[in-house]
Motif scaffolding. Structure first.
Motif, PDB file in Angstrom:
ATOM      1  N   ARG A 171       0.845  -1.207   0.000  1.00  0.00           N
ATOM      2  CA  ARG A 171       0.000   0.000   0.000  1.00  0.00           C
ATOM      3  C   ARG A 171       0.876   1.252   0.000  1.00  0.00           C
ATOM      4  O   ARG A 171       0.598   2.215  -0.701  1.00  0.00           O
ATOM      5  CB  ARG A 171      -0.892   0.049   1.258  1.00  0.00           C
ATOM      6  N   LYS A 172       1.929   1.199   0.820  1.00  0.00           N
ATOM      7  CA  LYS A 172       2.825   2.348   0.927  1.00  0.00           C
ATOM      8  C   LYS A 172       3.472   2.642  -0.437  1.00  0.00           C
ATOM      9  O   LYS A 172       3.509   3.786  -0.892  1.00  0.00           O
ATOM     10  CB  LYS A 172       3.909   2.005   1.969  1.00  0.00           C
ATOM     11  N   CYS A 173       3.948   1.581  -1.068  1.00  0.00           N
ATOM     12  CA  CYS A 173       4.623   1.727  -2.356  1.00  0.00           C
ATOM     13  C   CYS A 173       3.625   2.163  -3.438  1.00  0.00           C
ATOM     14  O   CYS A 173       3.922   3.017  -4.265  1.00  0.00           O
ATOM     15  CB  CYS A 173       5.276   0.405  -2.725  1.00  0.00           C
ATOM     16  N   MET A 174       2.431   1.566  -3.400  1.00  0.00           N
ATOM     17  CA  MET A 174       1.411   1.884  -4.397  1.00  0.00           C
ATOM     18  C   MET A 174       1.024   3.363  -4.317  1.00  0.00           C
ATOM     19  O   MET A 174       0.887   4.045  -5.326  1.00  0.00           O
ATOM     20  CB  MET A 174       0.181   0.999  -4.160  1.00  0.00           C
ATOM     21  N   GLN A 175       0.866   3.846  -3.089  1.00  0.00           N
ATOM     22  CA  GLN A 175       0.505   5.244  -2.879  1.00  0.00           C
ATOM     23  C   GLN A 175       1.573   6.168  -3.453  1.00  0.00           C
ATOM     24  O   GLN A 175       1.264   7.147  -4.140  1.00  0.00           O
ATOM     25  CB  GLN A 175       0.333   5.492  -1.363  1.00  0.00           C
ATOM     26  N   PHE A 176       2.816   5.816  -3.190  1.00  0.00           N
ATOM     27  CA  PHE A 176       3.932   6.623  -3.709  1.00  0.00           C
ATOM     28  C   PHE A 176       3.939   6.601  -5.238  1.00  0.00           C
ATOM     29  O   PHE A 176       4.109   7.640  -5.889  1.00  0.00           O
ATOM     30  CB  PHE A 176       5.262   6.061  -3.165  1.00  0.00           C
ATOM     31  N   VAL A 177       3.731   5.436  -5.812  1.00  0.00           N
ATOM     32  CA  VAL A 177       3.785   5.275  -7.271  1.00  0.00           C
ATOM     33  C   VAL A 177       2.684   6.083  -7.957  1.00  0.00           C
ATOM     34  O   VAL A 177       2.941   6.819  -8.914  1.00  0.00           O
ATOM     35  CB  VAL A 177       3.687   3.771  -7.651  1.00  0.00           C
ATOM     36  N   VAL A 178       1.458   5.973  -7.468  1.00  0.00           N
ATOM     37  CA  VAL A 178       0.353   6.667  -8.141  1.00  0.00           C
ATOM     38  C   VAL A 178       0.482   8.194  -7.995  1.00  0.00           C
ATOM     39  O   VAL A 178       0.177   8.936  -8.934  1.00  0.00           O
ATOM     40  CB  VAL A 178      -1.046   6.193  -7.667  1.00  0.00           C
ATOM     41  N   GLN A 224       6.061  -4.026 -11.492  1.00  0.00           N
ATOM     42  CA  GLN A 224       7.019  -5.143 -11.596  1.00  0.00           C
ATOM     43  C   GLN A 224       7.920  -5.187 -10.366  1.00  0.00           C
ATOM     44  O   GLN A 224       8.282  -6.256  -9.883  1.00  0.00           O
ATOM     45  CB  GLN A 224       7.867  -4.983 -12.851  1.00  0.00           C
ATOM     46  N   ASP A 225       8.251  -3.993  -9.856  1.00  0.00           N
ATOM     47  CA  ASP A 225       9.117  -3.943  -8.669  1.00  0.00           C
ATOM     48  C   ASP A 225       8.404  -4.384  -7.396  1.00  0.00           C
ATOM     49  O   ASP A 225       9.040  -4.603  -6.378  1.00  0.00           O
ATOM     50  CB  ASP A 225       9.658  -2.515  -8.471  1.00  0.00           C
ATOM     51  N   PHE A 226       7.074  -4.500  -7.445  1.00  0.00           N
ATOM     52  CA  PHE A 226       6.348  -4.972  -6.254  1.00  0.00           C
ATOM     53  C   PHE A 226       6.697  -6.430  -5.944  1.00  0.00           C
ATOM     54  O   PHE A 226       6.440  -6.910  -4.854  1.00  0.00           O
ATOM     55  CB  PHE A 226       4.833  -4.845  -6.433  1.00  0.00           C
ATOM     56  N   GLY A 227       7.232  -7.130  -6.934  1.00  0.00           N
ATOM     57  CA  GLY A 227       7.791  -8.449  -6.666  1.00  0.00           C
ATOM     58  C   GLY A 227       6.884  -9.638  -6.868  1.00  0.00           C
ATOM     59  O   GLY A 227       7.238 -10.739  -6.475  1.00  0.00           O
ATOM     60  N   ILE A 228       5.718  -9.437  -7.467  1.00  0.00           N
ATOM     61  CA  ILE A 228       4.840 -10.588  -7.692  1.00  0.00           C
ATOM     62  C   ILE A 228       5.077 -11.088  -9.115  1.00  0.00           C
ATOM     63  O   ILE A 228       4.472 -10.605 -10.067  1.00  0.00           O
ATOM     64  CB  ILE A 228       3.350 -10.200  -7.507  1.00  0.00           C
ATOM     65  N   PHE A 229       5.968 -12.022  -9.265  1.00  0.00           N
ATOM     66  CA  PHE A 229       6.300 -12.516 -10.593  1.00  0.00           C
ATOM     67  C   PHE A 229       5.724 -13.896 -10.852  1.00  0.00           C
ATOM     68  O   PHE A 229       5.568 -14.313 -11.981  1.00  0.00           O
ATOM     69  CB  PHE A 229       7.821 -12.581 -10.768  1.00  0.00           C
ATOM     70  N   ASP A 230       5.450 -14.615  -9.776  1.00  0.00           N
ATOM     71  CA  ASP A 230       5.121 -16.026  -9.943  1.00  0.00           C
ATOM     72  C   ASP A 230       3.637 -16.323  -9.742  1.00  0.00           C
ATOM     73  O   ASP A 230       3.251 -17.474  -9.640  1.00  0.00           O
ATOM     74  CB  ASP A 230       5.957 -16.860  -8.956  1.00  0.00           C
ATOM     75  N   THR A 241      -3.716  -0.755  -8.619  1.00  0.00           N
ATOM     76  CA  THR A 241      -2.815   0.376  -8.869  1.00  0.00           C
ATOM     77  C   THR A 241      -3.386   1.287  -9.950  1.00  0.00           C
ATOM     78  O   THR A 241      -3.374   2.520  -9.816  1.00  0.00           O
ATOM     79  CB  THR A 241      -1.422  -0.141  -9.298  1.00  0.00           C
ATOM     80  N   LEU A 242      -3.894   0.667 -11.016  1.00  0.00           N
ATOM     81  CA  LEU A 242      -4.473   1.446 -12.119  1.00  0.00           C
ATOM     82  C   LEU A 242      -5.681   2.251 -11.641  1.00  0.00           C
ATOM     83  O   LEU A 242      -5.824   3.448 -11.957  1.00  0.00           O
ATOM     84  CB  LEU A 242      -4.877   0.494 -13.248  1.00  0.00           C
ATOM     85  N   THR A 243      -6.530   1.607 -10.858  1.00  0.00           N
ATOM     86  CA  THR A 243      -7.718   2.285 -10.328  1.00  0.00           C
ATOM     87  C   THR A 243      -7.322   3.476  -9.457  1.00  0.00           C
ATOM     88  O   THR A 243      -7.857   4.578  -9.602  1.00  0.00           O
ATOM     89  CB  THR A 243      -8.567   1.296  -9.493  1.00  0.00           C
TER      90      THR A 243
END
Lengths: 200, 185
Positions: A18-25, A90-96, A108-110
């Motif tokens: 959430r912290k990272c998402m807030q910063f990104v948007v 991509q940097d959020f780390g969910i690749f698998d 994030t888009l919303t």
């Protein structure tokens, strides 16, 4: 109350997300709105559009070109913002895990579109064709991701901007016609000038 | 120590995870079979790292945790046998001779207590990283995200189970799938 190890671990991941998402948007929104870190109150140089008719400081040329210009692709500021969001997800780390990743992408888009719309309404966003094109581009992305409610919100903003744009176009055309009319006015003859001088 | 450089692969992992690992060198692999196998194993590990989303420092942390928890697990399995794990009969018999039931139960209880405290300590350290707000905005946020990625790996890691933590502590019933459905709704 979180007691178990896994639950607490997941909660920590969600907090950081959430912290990272807030910063990104917010960063992506500032990039779109042209607010740079060096000069937080001004728009970037490549943002040429007009904001409102009431801004008398804008030149006639700027108003005409912004309202009559027909775009063919998303603006550089939108492309830059969306690429930043994509790279950050991509940097959020969910690749698998495609399903978890898809959920995070939608969230994030919303969030990005919501903060963008709020900023555009609060700051008086550009009523120009390029902005409308950008909004339609975002709408297409929302349709592709099946975010129908978000698409409706974008439609509302587009409609409002379209109304302002209509006024701008009308104003631009009036300016152009006035300019051309002035050019066709015949120059005063020397006799008329002399006559005017003799009157004094 | 994790550096906070902007493009550190653990801080901004996408570039690292989407890159190809260095291919095994033909020169070194042509020398002998063991070197060739070693070079290939490094290459294979590099691919596995990227598939699992493990950046170098994250991989190091999780590998060390796994090694330590496995060593502790081997020790405690002698006293509290895990299902599916068979100990040497003579060694287990020797332990049974030394410890009576009451002593084993006390030891087991203390071990579990300390194991859960150790796990709590790990989570507290990660929480400190996640909630840290020092430094510039983007660096602070990305450092927090790195802490979150460790937490994400721990949520899937058998660490508390290896250490014989209680079922309630392990959240054994809360599977990853339940988490996904929670997030989706």
């Amino acid at each position: 109350m979180l007691s178990g190890f896994r639950k607490r671990s997941r909660n920590l991941y969600d907090i950081s997300l959430r912290k990272c998402m807030q910063f990104v948007v917010l960063t992506a929104r500032d990039q779109f709105m042209g607010v740079t870190e060096e000069n937080p109150k001004t728009r970037s140089q490549d943002c040429k559009s007009t904001t409102a008719i009431s801004q008398h400081s804008l030149s006639t040329h700027t108003i005409c070109s912004a309202s009559l210009f027909t775009p063919s692709h998303p603006s550089s500021r939108l492309t830059k913002s969306l690429l930043f969001v994509a790279e950050s997800v991509q940097d959020f780390g969910i690749f698998d895990d495609p399903s978890r990743r898809s959920t995070i992408v939608d969230e994030t888009l919303t969030e990005f579109i919501h903060v963008l719309i709020v900023a555009m309404r609060e700051k008086g966003e550009n009523a120009d064709r390029q902005t409308l094109w950008d909004l339609r581009f975002l709408r297409a992305i929302c349709e592709d991701r099946e975010l129908s409610e978000l698409a409706l919100v974008l439609d509302e903003l587009s409609t409002d901007l379209q109304k302002v744009l209509s006024v701008l176009v009308s104003y631009s055309l009036t300016l152009i016609i006035s300019y051309r009319t002035m050019r066709t006015i015949p120059k005063p003859t020397s006799k008329a000038v002399s006559s005017a001088l003799s009157l004094k | 120590m994790l550096t906070t450089e902007r493009f550190h692969p653990d801080i901004q992992p996408s570039e690292f995870l989407l890159s190809a690992p260095p291919a095994p060198s033909v020169m070194s692999s042509s020398l002998n079979l063991s070197m060739m196998q070693s070079a290939f194993q490094r290459f294979k590990h590099g691919i596995e790292q990227r598939i699992e989303g493990m950046t170098p420092y994250l991989d190091k942390i999780m590998t060390e945790l796994d090694t330590l928890s496995s060593a502790l697990s081997d020790d405690i399995d002698v006293i509290i046998p895990n299902d599916g794990k068979r100990q040497s009969v003579s060694f287990t018999f020797a332990i049974f001779l030394i410890l009576n039931t009451s002593s084993r139960q006390t030891l087991e209880k203390e071990f579990i207590e300390h194991a859960e405290q150790a796990c709590d300590r790990i989570l507290s350290l990660i929480q400190g990283v996640v909630e840290d707000v020092s430094g510039r905005g983007d660096v602070s946020v990305r450092r927090s995200m790195f802490g979150g990625r460790i937490a994400h790996e721990l949520a899937l890691n058998p660490l508390p189970g290896h250490l014989h933590c209680s079922n309630a502590y392990c959240d054994s019933k809360s599977s990853y799938a339940i988490w996904l459905s929670d997030v989706a709704h």
